[in-house]
Design an enzyme around this catalytic site. Structure first.
Site, mmCIF file in Angstrom:
data_model
loop_
_atom_site.group_PDB
_atom_site.id
_atom_site.type_symbol
_atom_site.label_atom_id
_atom_site.label_comp_id
_atom_site.label_asym_id
_atom_site.label_seq_id
_atom_site.Cartn_x
_atom_site.Cartn_y
_atom_site.Cartn_z
ATOM 1 N N HIS A 11 0.856 -1.177 0.000
ATOM 2 C CA HIS A 11 0.000 0.000 0.000
ATOM 3 C C HIS A 11 0.899 1.237 0.000
ATOM 4 O O HIS A 11 2.135 1.115 -0.102
ATOM 5 C CB HIS A 11 -0.961 -0.032 1.192
ATOM 6 N N HIS A 49 4.029 1.267 2.319
ATOM 7 C CA HIS A 49 5.198 0.582 1.754
ATOM 8 C C HIS A 49 5.830 1.435 0.653
ATOM 9 O O HIS A 49 7.053 1.563 0.560
ATOM 10 C CB HIS A 49 4.790 -0.762 1.136
ATOM 11 N N GLN A 72 6.869 -14.938 12.664
ATOM 12 C CA GLN A 72 6.393 -13.809 13.466
ATOM 13 C C GLN A 72 4.899 -13.880 13.755
ATOM 14 O O GLN A 72 4.342 -12.952 14.328
ATOM 15 C CB GLN A 72 6.795 -12.475 12.837
ATOM 16 N N GLY A 82 9.124 1.394 8.603
ATOM 17 C CA GLY A 82 8.102 2.369 8.960
ATOM 18 C C GLY A 82 8.050 2.636 10.465
ATOM 19 O O GLY A 82 8.143 1.708 11.277
ATOM 20 N N GLN A 101 9.030 -2.484 16.352
ATOM 21 C CA GLN A 101 9.859 -3.225 15.391
ATOM 22 C C GLN A 101 11.103 -2.413 15.029
ATOM 23 O O GLN A 101 12.214 -2.949 14.959
ATOM 24 C CB GLN A 101 9.029 -3.524 14.146
ATOM 25 N N MET A 115 -2.178 3.389 7.417
ATOM 26 C CA MET A 115 -2.323 2.332 6.406
ATOM 27 C C MET A 115 -1.710 1.046 6.929
ATOM 28 O O MET A 115 -0.664 1.056 7.559
ATOM 29 C CB MET A 115 -1.652 2.763 5.113
ATOM 30 N N SER A 116 -2.402 -0.046 6.667
ATOM 31 C CA SER A 116 -1.932 -1.360 7.099
ATOM 32 C C SER A 116 -2.538 -2.395 6.174
ATOM 33 O O SER A 116 -3.689 -2.252 5.740
ATOM 34 C CB SER A 116 -2.392 -1.625 8.534
ATOM 35 N N ARG A 133 -3.607 -5.026 7.055
ATOM 36 C CA ARG A 133 -4.709 -5.656 7.794
ATOM 37 C C ARG A 133 -6.000 -4.836 7.744
ATOM 38 O O ARG A 133 -7.045 -5.344 8.148
ATOM 39 C CB ARG A 133 -4.315 -5.902 9.250
HETATM 40 P P1 AMP Z 1 4.708 -5.074 6.584
HETATM 41 O O1 AMP Z 1 4.525 -5.482 5.143
HETATM 42 O O2 AMP Z 1 3.437 -4.749 7.284
HETATM 43 O O3 AMP Z 1 5.627 -5.998 7.336
HETATM 44 O O4 AMP Z 1 5.479 -3.687 6.531
HETATM 45 C C1 AMP Z 1 6.693 -3.560 5.817
HETATM 46 C C2 AMP Z 1 7.311 -2.223 6.143
HETATM 47 O O5 AMP Z 1 6.404 -1.175 5.793
HETATM 48 C C3 AMP Z 1 7.587 -2.060 7.648
HETATM 49 O O6 AMP Z 1 8.813 -1.375 7.807
HETATM 50 C C4 AMP Z 1 6.423 -1.234 8.110
HETATM 51 O O7 AMP Z 1 6.698 -0.471 9.263
HETATM 52 C C5 AMP Z 1 6.204 -0.329 6.914
HETATM 53 N N1 AMP Z 1 4.851 0.217 6.921
HETATM 54 C C6 AMP Z 1 3.680 -0.480 7.049
HETATM 55 N N2 AMP Z 1 2.627 0.366 7.089
HETATM 56 C C7 AMP Z 1 3.144 1.628 7.004
HETATM 57 C C8 AMP Z 1 2.571 2.939 6.996
HETATM 58 N N3 AMP Z 1 1.266 3.125 7.097
HETATM 59 N N4 AMP Z 1 3.410 3.993 6.881
HETATM 60 C C9 AMP Z 1 4.751 3.821 6.782
HETATM 61 N N5 AMP Z 1 5.354 2.603 6.781
HETATM 62 C C10 AMP Z 1 4.567 1.524 6.887
#
Ligand code: AMP
Length: 283
Positions: free
Chosen positions: A34, A37, A61, A147, A153, A184-185, A187
């Site tokens: 999203h 990322h 994890q 992020g 983390q 943004m997530s 999930r």
């Molecule tokens: P994930 O795919 O959820 O493991 O996230 C991969 C990377 O993207 C991690 O470093 C997260 O912290 C970062 N990330 C996820 N969501 C966001 C966001 N809304 N804003 C900035 N970075 C993000």
């Protein structure tokens, strides 16, 4: 954009790039990409010669009762997104390739991994650290982008790199939010429309805490009460934790000094969301 699926290809390709004097920017992810990322990838693109993105949904994890099986996946869309963001190298390893056999060695994070999210997700950060250390060994010297949304983390990874003398520069990137403030997530897609609307209580709560601190509040208990009241006003929200902590040690604060991290985790049905904000009282 080159796509590699084996550790060997990854190591060789990056080794060749480094020998040619190219700097490497790395954004490790679990996919379902999203705009959050994308912001990491864009920064890597702006700062480095070669941009590496990894997509690996890391089983280590996830707890046994967590959402590994239903974690959102969008490989085709992710490839397209990476291409359009100018990614040079996309690492898409299988679980077998990453973990091998029998894959029993784990990094033990210790107290930093036991607090906040670690308290409700035992072993989560050991799983993160184990895979990130492996990815960093494969990537070699690089700048890695993470992020601030996942604040704990980021603290754990900075400690990992420090303690194990890993030649990686870690860069924290600001949280990217939806127009209504929700971080943004991947999930967020799990949320029903009612839960999605209730989830705006997270940013309202942490921004409210930030504003109270800016207005002079220094009692962690008072800030927590504010955050709790905002979230509890939503009947669909079930608080997992809320905390006012030191941003480096993640230990609870009584009194807010120069800086603090306000962190929350809240369940909406089966979906657990986190949010946080770092505040500084010195200008
Ligand atoms: P994930 O795919 O959820 O493991 O996230 C991969 C990377 O993207 C991690 O470093 C997260 O912290 C970062 N990330 C996820 N969501 C966001 C966001 N809304 N804003 C900035 N970075 C993000």
């Amino acid at each position: 954009m080159r796509i590699v699926t084996t550790k060997r290809e990854l190591r060789e390709t990056l080794g060749a790039a480094r020998s040619a004097g190219r700097s490497i920017g790395f954004a490790p992810t679990m996919g379902a990409l999203h705009d959050g990322h994308a912001s990491l990838i864009e920064l890597a693109r702006a700062e480095c010669d070669l941009v590496l993105v990894s997509i690996f949904v890391n089983p280590l994890q996830f707890g046994p009762a967590e959402d590994l099986a239903r974690y959102p996946r969008n490989e085709e869309g992710d490839r397209e997104r990476c291409r359009s963001l100018g990614v040079d190298l996309l690492f898409l390893p299988s679980v077998e390739e990453m973990l091998g056999e029998p894959g029993a060695i784990r990094i033990e994070v210790g107290p930093l991994g036991d607090r906040l999210c670690g308290a409700s997700r035992p072993g989560h950060f050991n799983g993160v650290a184990t895979i990130v250390a492996n990815l960093f060994d494969l990537s070699g010297r690089c700048t890695a982008y993470f992020g601030e949304k996942d604040a704990q983390q980021l603290v754990v990874i900075r400690q990992l790199v420090d303690d194990l003398d890993i030649p990686v520069t870690v860069v924290g990137c600001p949280t990217i939010r939806e127009p209504d403030g929700l971080a943004m997530s991947s999930r967020n897609v799990y949320l029903s429309p009612e839960e999605r609307s209730a989830a705006t209580s997270l940013p309202r709560a942490v921004f409210g805490a930030r504003d109270a601190i800016a207005a002079g509040e220094r009692s962690a208990e008072a800030v927590q009460a504010l955050v709790r009241a905002t979230i509890e006003a939503e009947p669909l929200a079930e608080i997992d934790y809320l905390a006012v902590v030191d941003p480096r040690t993640l230990e609870d604060l009584d009194v807010i000094g120069d800086d603090a991290l306000i962190a929350v985790a809240v369940r909406f049905g089966d979906t657990r969301l986190i949010d946080n904000i770092a505040v500084s009282t010195v200008s």
